[in-house]
Design an enzyme around this catalytic site. Structure first.
Site, short mmCIF file in Angstrom:
data_model
loop_
_atom_site.label_atom_id
_atom_site.label_comp_id
_atom_site.label_asym_id
_atom_site.label_seq_id
_atom_site.Cartn_x
_atom_site.Cartn_y
_atom_site.Cartn_z
N HIS A 77 0.85 -1.19 0.00
CA HIS A 77 0.00 0.00 0.00
C HIS A 77 0.88 1.24 0.00
O HIS A 77 1.73 1.39 0.88
CB HIS A 77 -0.90 0.02 1.23
CG HIS A 77 -2.07 -0.93 1.15
ND1 HIS A 77 -3.31 -0.64 1.65
CD2 HIS A 77 -2.17 -2.15 0.58
CE1 HIS A 77 -4.13 -1.65 1.41
NE2 HIS A 77 -3.46 -2.58 0.77
N TYR A 207 -9.11 5.48 7.31
CA TYR A 207 -9.23 5.84 8.73
C TYR A 207 -10.30 6.94 8.79
O TYR A 207 -10.07 8.04 8.28
CB TYR A 207 -7.91 6.40 9.27
CG TYR A 207 -6.83 5.35 9.49
CD1 TYR A 207 -6.04 4.89 8.43
CD2 TYR A 207 -6.60 4.83 10.76
CE1 TYR A 207 -5.05 3.94 8.65
CE2 TYR A 207 -5.61 3.88 10.98
CZ TYR A 207 -4.85 3.43 9.92
OH TYR A 207 -3.86 2.49 10.13
N PRO A 298 -3.91 0.49 18.88
CA PRO A 298 -3.70 -0.07 17.54
C PRO A 298 -3.71 0.95 16.39
O PRO A 298 -3.22 0.62 15.31
CB PRO A 298 -4.88 -1.04 17.39
CG PRO A 298 -5.93 -0.53 18.31
CD PRO A 298 -5.21 0.10 19.45
N LYS A 302 1.46 -0.01 14.96
CA LYS A 302 2.90 -0.01 15.26
C LYS A 302 3.37 -1.22 16.06
O LYS A 302 4.56 -1.50 16.12
CB LYS A 302 3.25 1.26 16.05
CG LYS A 302 3.27 2.51 15.23
CD LYS A 302 4.47 2.57 14.32
CE LYS A 302 4.08 3.16 13.00
NZ LYS A 302 4.89 2.77 11.87
N TYR A 390 4.09 6.62 9.84
CA TYR A 390 3.31 5.45 9.45
C TYR A 390 4.19 4.40 8.78
O TYR A 390 4.14 3.22 9.12
CB TYR A 390 2.16 5.86 8.52
CG TYR A 390 1.05 4.85 8.45
CD1 TYR A 390 -0.13 5.04 9.17
CD2 TYR A 390 1.16 3.70 7.68
CE1 TYR A 390 -1.16 4.10 9.13
CE2 TYR A 390 0.14 2.76 7.63
CZ TYR A 390 -1.01 2.97 8.35
OH TYR A 390 -2.03 2.03 8.31
C1 DHB Z 1 -5.01 -2.94 10.76
C2 DHB Z 1 -4.85 -2.70 12.10
C3 DHB Z 1 -4.51 -1.45 12.54
O1 DHB Z 1 -4.36 -1.22 13.85
C4 DHB Z 1 -4.34 -0.40 11.65
O2 DHB Z 1 -4.00 0.82 12.11
C5 DHB Z 1 -4.50 -0.65 10.31
C6 DHB Z 1 -4.84 -1.91 9.86
C7 DHB Z 1 -5.36 -4.31 10.29
O3 DHB Z 1 -5.51 -5.20 11.12
O4 DHB Z 1 -5.52 -4.50 9.08
#
Ligand code: DHB
Length: 396
Positions: A77, A207, A298, A302, A390
């Protein structure tokens, strides 16, 4: 005290990303280790976790010979979309940093590492119990445990790695108050995660900020999608029917240029989260890596990448010590890894607070968040700040 029957250089507690990658990297430097894991191999390989790998993590996997599947099956991505106030703004990682991320779930990384460790005749023991580290402050630490067949074992080793995740026992061997400081932050929300057989909602992750709460559209394959909704930490899976989940995803995500695509949900779970850092990450001959020493919320994915960054440093320090008896890398391990850990804490906290709706949020709070998202995504400097964090700053 019994005489140890097994001898290895590094005793590793836990077969998660940190423990397995550490064992693999040490092996490549000619150093043997034993990995002890309380869960079964199928449990380790089947537990659903986050799925975004920094380019650093992918590069390390490829360079060390465990990258064939991530290269073939991982989804590269080169950007993500932030949605707020009903529209999207793209952050183009490739353009801003020249780097990208790869969607490839954590359990697949673990599957690849286990397969490679076993191919290399590595010693990974699943379904062990009563793992106890002794004398980590002496020159002769040992680890006692009960193996899968119920017999008691004792390992003698030079160094111990505590890679036993957020339910760690090893962290508590670092005496609190005199030596160890724990830094905590709770959040008043959780994530509801689903896996669904459905078409991709979008080619890139979304997001979404919304007054009803945050939502994230992620993916696993062309036909399997991973989505998350911000929910109350007390919520249970039973409270969320399929209809309610899709309805909520539509409300929080749909708008100009995006519409959530529905399908058949086959997994639901509630994920609690918090921020945590333990300092220092070492005591005597014990060294912590990954979630045993730190957890991040999450948002931004990271967690596993940080675990890999820790063991990249730790494996080098351990290998140098065994090769030359120079222990400076070991002595300064915490100091070396903590700045990256705290930067990831900041980024994950920032992403979380910018995108989630706090209970009791006022119109002022929501408008301020939208202004923040607008400011950050409108400015090239702001987008670059997000992109750099990121995709992750290079290891080492
Ligand atoms: C996923 C989990 C995340 O915490 C995130 O920021 C982006 C993607 C995932 O599980 O695909």
């Amino acid at each position: 005290m019994r005489t140890p029957t097994i001898r290895t250089r590094v005793g590793i507690v836990g077969a998660g990303p940190a423990g397995l990658m550490l064992s693999h990297l040490l092996h490549l430097r000619g150093i043997d280790s034993i990995v002890l894991e309380s869960r079964s191999r199928s449990d380790v390989e089947g537990t659903i976790r986050a799925g975004v790998l920094e380019q650093n993590t992918v590069d390390l996997m490829v360079e060390t010979g465990v990258g064939d599947r991530v290269k073939a099956e991982g989804l590269r991505h080169s950007g993500v979309e932030f949605r707020f106030a009903g529209r999207g703004r793209r952050i183009d990682f490739e353009e801003l940093t020249g780097r990208s991320v790869t969607v490839y779930p954590q359990h697949e990384v673990l599957t690849d590492l286990i397969a490679r460790r076993l191919d290399d005749d590595g010693d990974v023991r699943f379904e062990v119990s009563d793992v106890t580290v002794h004398d980590h402050q002496s020159d002769n630490p040992t680890i006692s445990f009960v193996d899968k067949d119920g017999s008691e074992q004792l390992i003698a080793c030079d160094l111990v790695a505590g890679c036993d995740g957020s339910r760690t026992g090893t962290r508590f061997l670092i005496p609190e108050a005199q030596v160890r400081t724990d830094h905590f932050r709770q959040y008043p929300f959780a994530w509801f995660g689903i896996l669904a057989e459905a078409p991709q909602t979008s080619e890139e992750l979304i997001y979404a900020h919304h007054e009803r709460g945050f939502a994230l559209c992620s993916t696993r394959t062309a036909d399997v999608q991973r989505h998350y909704l911000q929910v109350d930490p007390e919520d249970t899976v039973e409270q969320w029917s399929d209809d309610r989940i899709w309805d909520e995803l539509h409300k929080r995500v749909d708008g100009e240029g995006a519409e959530v695509r529905e399908g058949t949900i086959f997994s639901k779970s509630v994920l609690q989260f918090r921020s945590f850092v333990c300092e220092p990450l070492q005591h005597g001959r014990l060294f912590l890596a990954g979630d045993s020493a730190h957890t991040v919320p999450p948002t931004g994915a990271k967690g596993m990448n940080l675990a890999i960054a820790d063991v990249f440093v730790l494996s080098n320090a351990m290998a140098t010590y065994f090769e030359t008896r120079d222990d400076r890398g070991l002595v300064s391990y915490s100091e070396t890894v903590l700045p990256r850990i705290w930067r990831a804490q900041h980024f994950s906290y920032w992403m979380t607070s910018m995108l989630h709706t706090a209970p009791g949020a006022t119109n002022f709070d929501l408008r301020r968040q939208i202004a923040e998202l607008d400011t950050v995504t409108r400015s090239a400097a702001g987008r670059t700040l997000i992109a750099e964090n990121y995709v992750g700053v290079a290891f080492g």
